[in-house]
Scaffold this motif. Structure first.
Motif, PDB file in Angstrom:
ATOM      1  N   SER A   1       0.838  -1.203   0.000  1.00 16.80           N
ATOM      2  CA  SER A   1       0.000   0.000   0.000  1.00 16.80           C
ATOM      3  C   SER A   1       0.871   1.251   0.000  1.00 16.80           C
ATOM      4  N   ASP A   2       0.410   2.284  -0.735  1.00 20.18           N
ATOM      5  CA  ASP A   2       1.048   3.602  -0.701  1.00 20.18           C
ATOM      6  C   ASP A   2       2.522   3.536  -1.089  1.00 20.18           C
ATOM      7  N   THR A   3       2.892   2.704  -2.037  1.00 18.67           N
ATOM      8  CA  THR A   3       4.314   2.466  -2.276  1.00 18.67           C
ATOM      9  C   THR A   3       4.634   2.398  -3.761  1.00 18.67           C
ATOM     10  N   SER A   4       5.911   2.202  -4.063  1.00 18.01           N
ATOM     11  CA  SER A   4       6.391   2.199  -5.446  1.00 18.01           C
ATOM     12  C   SER A   4       7.474   1.149  -5.609  1.00 18.01           C
ATOM     13  N   ALA A   5       7.719   0.780  -6.872  1.00 17.47           N
ATOM     14  CA  ALA A   5       8.755  -0.207  -7.178  1.00 17.47           C
ATOM     15  C   ALA A   5      10.049   0.442  -7.661  1.00 17.47           C
TER      16      ALA A   5
ATOM     17  N   ARG B   1      17.666   2.796  -3.790  1.00 17.79           N
ATOM     18  CA  ARG B   1      17.256   1.402  -3.986  1.00 17.79           C
ATOM     19  C   ARG B   1      17.187   1.078  -5.483  1.00 17.79           C
ATOM     20  N   PRO B   2      17.472  -0.160  -5.851  1.00 17.96           N
ATOM     21  CA  PRO B   2      17.382  -0.516  -7.269  1.00 17.96           C
ATOM     22  C   PRO B   2      15.937  -0.488  -7.747  1.00 17.96           C
ATOM     23  N   GLY B   3      15.730  -0.046  -8.966  1.00 17.05           N
ATOM     24  CA  GLY B   3      14.396  -0.046  -9.534  1.00 17.05           C
ATOM     25  C   GLY B   3      13.938  -1.468  -9.824  1.00 17.05           C
ATOM     26  N   LEU B   4      12.710  -1.782  -9.426  1.00 13.79           N
ATOM     27  CA  LEU B   4      12.195  -3.142  -9.577  1.00 13.79           C
ATOM     28  C   LEU B   4      11.026  -3.233 -10.554  1.00 13.79           C
ATOM     29  N   VAL B   5      10.693  -2.109 -11.204  1.00 15.72           N
ATOM     30  CA  VAL B   5       9.523  -2.102 -12.080  1.00 15.72           C
ATOM     31  C   VAL B   5       9.619  -3.200 -13.136  1.00 15.72           C
ATOM     32  N   SER B   6      10.787  -3.396 -13.699  1.00 16.87           N
ATOM     33  CA  SER B   6      10.938  -4.348 -14.795  1.00 16.87           C
ATOM     34  C   SER B   6      10.964  -5.798 -14.348  1.00 16.87           C
ATOM     35  N   VAL B   7      11.093  -6.054 -13.034  1.00 18.32           N
ATOM     36  CA  VAL B   7      11.230  -7.439 -12.578  1.00 18.32           C
ATOM     37  C   VAL B   7      10.069  -7.929 -11.721  1.00 18.32           C
ATOM     38  N   VAL B   8       9.221  -7.019 -11.235  1.00 20.16           N
ATOM     39  CA  VAL B   8       8.180  -7.463 -10.304  1.00 20.16           C
ATOM     40  C   VAL B   8       7.211  -8.448 -10.960  1.00 20.16           C
ATOM     41  N   GLY B   9       6.916  -8.249 -12.240  1.00 29.12           N
ATOM     42  CA  GLY B   9       5.986  -9.151 -12.905  1.00 29.12           C
ATOM     43  C   GLY B   9       6.482 -10.584 -12.939  1.00 29.12           C
ATOM     44  N   GLU B  10       7.782 -10.752 -13.051  1.00 35.32           N
ATOM     45  CA  GLU B  10       8.381 -12.097 -13.099  1.00 35.32           C
ATOM     46  C   GLU B  10       8.666 -12.645 -11.718  1.00 35.32           C
ATOM     47  N   ARG B  11       9.162 -11.784 -10.816  1.00 34.12           N
ATOM     48  CA  ARG B  11       9.648 -12.273  -9.526  1.00 34.12           C
ATOM     49  C   ARG B  11       8.563 -12.422  -8.462  1.00 34.12           C
TER      50      ARG B  11
ATOM     51  N   SER C   1       0.492   7.835  -8.659  1.00 40.87           N
ATOM     52  CA  SER C   1       1.007   7.536  -9.998  1.00 40.87           C
ATOM     53  C   SER C   1       2.097   6.475  -9.933  1.00 40.87           C
ATOM     54  N   ALA C   2       2.935   6.523  -8.906  1.00 35.25           N
ATOM     55  CA  ALA C   2       4.002   5.528  -8.762  1.00 35.25           C
ATOM     56  C   ALA C   2       3.419   4.153  -8.439  1.00 35.25           C
ATOM     57  N   SER C   3       2.388   4.123  -7.604  1.00 34.96           N
ATOM     58  CA  SER C   3       1.726   2.851  -7.292  1.00 34.96           C
ATOM     59  C   SER C   3       1.080   2.259  -8.532  1.00 34.96           C
ATOM     60  N   GLU C   4       0.504   3.113  -9.363  1.00 36.43           N
ATOM     61  CA  GLU C   4      -0.149   2.630 -10.578  1.00 36.43           C
ATOM     62  C   GLU C   4       0.863   2.102 -11.583  1.00 36.43           C
TER      63      GLU C   4
ATOM     64  N   ALA D   1       1.565  -1.293 -10.310  1.00 35.41           N
ATOM     65  CA  ALA D   1       0.427  -2.198 -10.425  1.00 35.41           C
ATOM     66  C   ALA D   1       0.212  -2.686 -11.855  1.00 35.41           C
ATOM     67  N   ARG D   2       0.516  -1.862 -12.829  1.00 33.24           N
ATOM     68  CA  ARG D   2       0.281  -2.295 -14.210  1.00 33.24           C
ATOM     69  C   ARG D   2       1.254  -3.381 -14.652  1.00 33.24           C
ATOM     70  N   GLN D   3       2.310  -3.601 -13.891  1.00 38.80           N
ATOM     71  CA  GLN D   3       3.225  -4.707 -14.150  1.00 38.80           C
ATOM     72  C   GLN D   3       2.734  -6.001 -13.513  1.00 38.80           C
ATOM     73  N   LEU D   4       1.619  -5.914 -12.773  1.00 44.02           N
ATOM     74  CA  LEU D   4       1.112  -7.056 -12.014  1.00 44.02           C
ATOM     75  C   LEU D   4      -0.336  -7.338 -12.410  1.00 44.02           C
ATOM     76  N   PRO D   5      -0.567  -7.812 -13.629  1.00 49.66           N
ATOM     77  CA  PRO D   5      -1.940  -8.017 -14.098  1.00 49.66           C
ATOM     78  C   PRO D   5      -2.716  -9.055 -13.303  1.00 49.66           C
ATOM     79  N   ALA D   6      -2.018  -9.945 -12.609  1.00 46.60           N
ATOM     80  CA  ALA D   6      -2.696 -10.962 -11.813  1.00 46.60           C
ATOM     81  C   ALA D   6      -3.001 -10.494 -10.393  1.00 46.60           C
TER      82      ALA D   6
END
Length: 279
Positions: A120-124, A196-206, A223-226, A229-234
């Motif tokens: 909640s209230d966070t970013s990757a 911190r390292p950016g995780l946007v590109s890996v969250v969908g896989e990891r 906007s950062a949470s969204e 979230a768009r990397q996590l369709p499930a």
């Protein structure tokens, strides 16, 4: 409050509920401590073993003088060490704001230890081209606060933050909140947020576990949470109406209800994916 020490570093944490029940770990936000979960822990502890640590540099947990000891990987390793100490092999993990960043790092590093993840209230990532002006303005304010702490200490930041608060009780609460933080704890965590390292590109896989993403409609971090979230369709994505930053504190009853529903669906093998607004 219980404590766990290793190599001269001590983690303080609270526990509630039956220790034999499934574990739920709660990670607080930047400049906060595990007390932010008090309105939530009682509800969750009826069915779960709730564990709420103070993160490195926050609350009663150690705040090392060496700023190089503050990294997102170290925060995640602190949590792993605590769970190993408590003999918790698998847990549900919930993180708010900075706690969500730590939860993400833990989950991408040891996904096999997470039964379900609540963010909640966070970013990757600290930066992304799709973040909006509200996000960037908030980060500018935090950068200004960090400069104050670097020059004058946390007590001075508390005084300035409370200056325009008319209610004397609330103003004193703000001053105490910041004065409990050490300069090193504040500066170390502030740097981790940015570096911190950016995780946007890996969250969908990891992130192989079920995920619940909670977003405040009026949160400057929305906007950062969204983007995350768009990397996590499930994932299950909830938008909390008319809610700012810090859903567990601002909407504790609604947050607890939705988290418990999420856990029930995990245990019942109910589909998780979907988007919904929480009034």
């Amino acid at each position: 409050m219980a404590e766990f020490s290793r190599d001269g570093f001590t983690i303080f944490y609270e526990q509630a509920g039956d220790l034999e029940s499934p574990a739920v770990v709660l990670l607080h936000g930047f400049t906060s401590d595990n007390r932010m979960w008090l309105p939530i822990a009682g509800e969750l502890s009826q069915d779960y073993h709730v564990i709420a640590p103070d993160l490195r540099g926050h609350g009663a947990t150690s705040a090392p003088d060496d700023l190089d000891s503050y990294t997102i990987e170290q925060y995640a390793d602190d949590l792993k060490a605590l769970l190993d100490h408590l003999e918790v092999d698998i847990c549900a993990l919930a993180g708010c704001s900075f706690g969500g960043m730590v939860a993400l790092q833990f989950a991408v590093t040891w996904p096999e230890r997470i039964a379900g993840l609540v963010l909640s209230d966070t970013s990757a990532a600290f930066e992304h081209p799709d973040y909006d002006d509200k996000y960037r303005q908030r980060e500018e304010r935090i950068a200004a606060q960090t400069e104050i702490v670097d020059r004058f200490g946390t007590a001075e930041l508390g005084k300035r933050a409370a200056k325009d608060v008319a209610d004397p009780f609330l103003a004193e609460g703000i001053r105490k909140r910041y004065s409990r933080l050490s300069r090193e704890g504040f500066l170390g965590a502030a740097r981790v947020r940015q570096e911190r390292p950016g995780l946007v590109s890996v969250v969908g896989e990891r992130l192989t576990m079920p995920v619940l993403v909670c977003i405040g409609e009026d949160d400057p971090v929305r906007s950062a949470s969204e983007v995350m979230a768009r990397q996590l369709p499930a994932a299950r994505q909830l938008m909390f109406k008319a809610t700012g930053h810090g859903i567990p504190s601002l909407r504790p009853e609604a947050y607890a209800r939705e988290v418990l529903n999420f856990f029930d669906d995990l245990e019942g093998d109910t589909p998780i994916a979907g988007k919904r607004t929480v009034a």
